[in-house]
Design a protein around this motif. Structure first.
Motif, short mmCIF file in Angstrom:
data_model
loop_
_atom_site.label_atom_id
_atom_site.label_comp_id
_atom_site.label_asym_id
_atom_site.label_seq_id
_atom_site.Cartn_x
_atom_site.Cartn_y
_atom_site.Cartn_z
N CYS A 519 0.81 -1.22 0.00
CA CYS A 519 0.00 0.00 0.00
C CYS A 519 0.84 1.27 0.00
CB CYS A 519 -0.96 -0.01 1.18
SG CYS A 519 -2.29 -1.18 0.91
N CYS A 605 -3.57 2.12 6.25
CA CYS A 605 -3.41 2.72 4.93
C CYS A 605 -4.73 3.29 4.43
CB CYS A 605 -2.91 1.68 3.95
SG CYS A 605 -3.77 0.12 4.12
N GLY A 606 -5.75 2.48 4.44
CA GLY A 606 -7.04 2.93 3.93
C GLY A 606 -7.90 1.78 3.46
N CYS A 607 -7.29 0.60 3.27
CA CYS A 607 -8.12 -0.49 2.73
C CYS A 607 -8.50 -1.53 3.77
CB CYS A 607 -7.47 -1.11 1.51
SG CYS A 607 -5.72 -1.31 1.59
ZN ZN Z 1 -3.90 -0.67 2.11
#
Ligand code: ZN
Ligand code: SF4
Length: 738
Positions: A519, A605-607
């Motif tokens: 990521c 990260c964001g996911c």
């Molecule tokens: Zn991620």
């Protein structure tokens, strides 16, 4: 720089801002300035306003300010005397256009209205953004194409999007040419259009193109961790898009209502000027003025007169993308764009598994001399011997051999079979192991798809993805029920053995964890530390996956991380892990706890599949997954929470996790573990129930599961505490969390 494009773009921008002002005035007259102005399920307000103005629009009244700013950006329409040699004013007009379009589109949502209608999907919310974002992160999506207008014929429309799907490029569609939109052409050809098939029809009006721009803006904010505050950050976000989001615009077809000397309308030019700000070039099949010198975009800004059949390769060139199309020896198109495609019952030729028949998939390691590379055997009837509409049993046995292959990698490679098969156009596949469901469409059958092609796909993909560990592959495709029965029994035994082996593996058993830095292309300071008992926060990478991935590509995103001296057993801190994280996070994170969400927790990260958040009033934690769109007891929805903790930063009290971690004995064990869970959405609780209950049995707390509240019991802290008190939830009597 052509004068005509500047004139047209600036004129179009003026008109768009006027339209937005009129629409806003009307909305304010009807609903008042305090009525909400928002898109559903997003933490980014109206993303375009947040991006360019740093403005958090919440009410209709706020939009007045947005449009005033847009007005300031409008350039003067050039006359014969005024010559604009540079892009500045045109680009600013483009920004004004996007602000106006965002206004017009957002107004469609006033009062909770939902403008999605028929084939048109309108705004993409944050949960989809995150789900699809991981594909941008891991390279499954090389970028996206925004298609405006329509193709000359339906057939060419289909060909164009198939070509993009084969290259794994999602297609966003907005606007029309002479009243006809490409999405309508595709709908007439019965093409499945939704996020799963990478075909996203936003809206028939050109204003809907802003949804592609606000998607790109949010991708940068979510995964790049760039917080928009003003023009400086806006520039960073635009640069981020230019450098990392490989998108381009295909403007198709001429408009008969365009002004004299022009082939497309002013509004389209203005919108094009808007997206050029993102570094997205515009490629057209008609004769629009070109802007060739480079500057904002990687290469050219606008390229015209491109033959439709060459347009994809030209776009890829102009955007500076390198994509290889996989050509498999099968008679149907192939690519990640087809992965989520369903085959409806009426389009189905034959099917396998589910509740109808037995179906399973098994990948086994063999000795070199037991495998003849590339052999595919169909044991039982081929598709030509099958009757349309019927269900048949299916057993796919993949035998592999390789000097560097280990038994532990069997399940890692086997799990990929689903993805491999689903990427064939016209083949639907779900599940794995003994819970497979597959369909072959009539269309694929007409094109000559056979059972043996399932084997062809597997052989080719295993070789291309696992070349470092797999030297030989052979596939047996069984369709003979009598042969399948005993094989299925055998397979079940193997699945059980594997589960026991993996679930028995603990963090203490290994000397090395694995890192994942996949990521970092989006969140440059984020590192996942993956342990046997804590998988990557996206839920896609277990310790074994990382181990296999490292074998496959030693210079790839997964590296072994030695533990070194144990610094704190409870928190889960080791000297060498800390050293590693300090370097790989670019000095951002000096210490890392594997088992704590309060002390030096992992970054996000964001996911992430879920967010775990502290609920101080309840002395426990709630877990919310991205499918849950309602409120949570911490007073924030998933989208808001995700917006606050993503981007590679550390937020004590909140962590992003994969679903499997919930039932791990190491789940926030530093804070007391499973028994801290006070709240989960009902659907998530149900989904993880088997594993959580197994865990509870292990610790002799079988009655705990029912004490976890859901949205049916509580949505506020007060209701939650009331519920927890009633059920005598153990968290209330545990050590204070804060
Ligand atoms: Zn991620
Ligand atoms: Fe990204 Fe972590 Fe998943 Fe790797 S394991 S893809 S770094 S979220």
């Amino acid at each position: 720089m052509s004068k005509i494009i500047a004139t047209a773009a600036i004129r179009g921008a003026h008109r768009m801002v006027e339209r937005a002002e009129e629409a806003l005035a009307k909305a304010i007259e009807e609903k008042g300035k305090d009525a909400k102005a928002e898109y559903p399920n997003t933490a980014y307000y109206l993303p375009i306003m947040l991006l360019f103005l740093g403005q958090k629009v919440e009410k209709l009244g706020d939009l007045e300010e947005s449009l005033q700013e847009a007005r300031k950006l409008l350039g003067k329409v050039p006359t014969d005397e005024v010559w604009l040699p540079y892009l500045g004013e045109t680009l600013d007009s483009g920004v004004a256009t996007l602000i106006a379009e965002e206004t017009i589109e957002a107004l469609k949502f006033v009062d909770g209205a939902n403008p999605a209608e028929g084939i048109w999907l309108s705004f993409t919310d944050d949960s989809i953004l995150r789900m699809q974002g991981i594909k941008l992160v891991d390279g499954r999506m090389p970028g996206f194409a925004a298609v405006v207008g329509c193709a000359p014929t339906n057939q060419e429309a289909v060909q164009l999007v198939r070509g993009l799907q084969e290259r794994n490029i999602p297609v966003f569609m907005a606007g029309h040419a002479n009243g006809r939109a490409i999405a309508e052409q595709l709908a007439e050809e019965r093409i499945d259009m939704n996020w799963d098939t990478f075909l996203v029809p936003y809206g028939k009006e050109i204003t809907a193109a802003v949804h592609a721009a606000n998607f790109a803006a949010r991708a940068a904010m979510t995964f790049g961790g760039i917080e928009p505050k003003g023009l400086k950050e806006a520039r960073e976000i635009l640069l981020y898009n230019k450098e990392r989001v490989y998108a381009f615009v295909l403007a198709l077809g001429a408009d008969s209502d365009a002004p004299e000397d022009q082939v497309i309308t002013d509004e389209k030019y203005a919108t094009a000027a808007g997206v050029i700000n993102f570094g997205f070039p515009v490629i057209s099949d008609v004769n629009i003025p070109e802007i060739l010198p480079t500057g904002i975009c990687q290469y050219e800004h606008v390229v015209a007169n491109v033959n439709l059949s060459d347009i994809i390769s030209r776009a890829i060139e102009v955007r500076g993308l390198t994509i290889k199309v996989e050509k498999l020896p099968i008679p149907v198109p192939y690519g990640a764009g087809f992965e989520g495609e369903r085959v409806r019952k009426e389009d189905m030729y034959v099917q396998f598994g589910s509740k109808y028949t037995d179906a399973f998939e098994l990948l086994k390691m063999k000795q070199m001399d037991e495998v003849t590379d590339g052999t595919i055997e169909v044991i039982g009837p081929e598709i030509d011997d099958m009757t349309e509409g019927e269900a048949y049993p299916l057993g796919i046995v993949v035998e592999v051999a390789g000097r560097n292959f280990q038994e532990d990698f069997e399940s890692v490679a086997e799990r990929r079979i689903h993805e491999y098969i689903s990427c064939a156009n016209g083949i639907f596949h779900m599940g794995q192991r003994a819970i497979v469901w597959a369909r072959i469409s009539k269309n694929a059958h007409e094109k000559g798809f056979k059972m043996k092609h399932l084997g062809e796909i597997i052989v080719a993909k295993m070789h291309s993805n696992f070349s470092a560990i797999i030297d030989r592959v052979q596939v047996k495709v069984y369709t003979d029920g009598d042969k399948i029965k005993p094989l299925l029994e055998e397979a079940r035994g193997i699945y059980r053995e594997r589960d026991d082996r993996i679930s028995g593996m603990t963090d203490d058993d290994v000397d090395e964890f694995y890192s994942c830095t996949l990521c970092q292309s989006y969140a440059p300071n984020h590192v996942c530390i993956v342990t046997p008992q804590r998988l990557g926060l996206c839920g896609a990478y277990t310790w074994l996956d990382c181990k296999a991935s490292h074998r496959i590509d030693p210079h790839g995103p997964n590296e072994p991380v030695a533990k070194g001296k144990c610094l704190d057993h409870t928190l889960g801190q080791w000297q060498k892990v800390n050293d590693y994280v300090a370097v790989k996070s670019n000095g951002n994170l000096m210490k890392f706890s594997a088992y704590s969400m309060l002390v030096d927790p992992m970054t996000s990260c964001g996911c992430f599949e879920c967010v775990v958040g502290i609920v101080p009033e309840a002395n426990g934690v709630m877990i919310v997954d991205r499918d849950h769109q309602g409120m949570t007891p911490v007073g924030m929805k998933f989208s808001t929470l995700a917006g606050q903790i993503g981007g590679g930063i550390q937020t004590p009290g909140f962590i992003g996790i994969g679903k499997l971690y919930i039932s791990s004995p190491k789940f926030i064990s530093a804070e007391g573990g499973t028994e801290r869970i006070v709240w989960m959405p009902k659907a998530l609780k149900e989904e993880v129930s088997d594993r959580v209950n197994a865990r509870l049995r292990d610790i002799g707390k079988e009655d705990f599961y029912d004490k976890i509240a859901t949205e049916d019991d509580a949505e506020s802290p007060d209701q939650l505490v009331e519920f927890l008190t009633k059920v005598e939830h153990p968290a209330l009597n545990m050590d204070p969390m804060m």
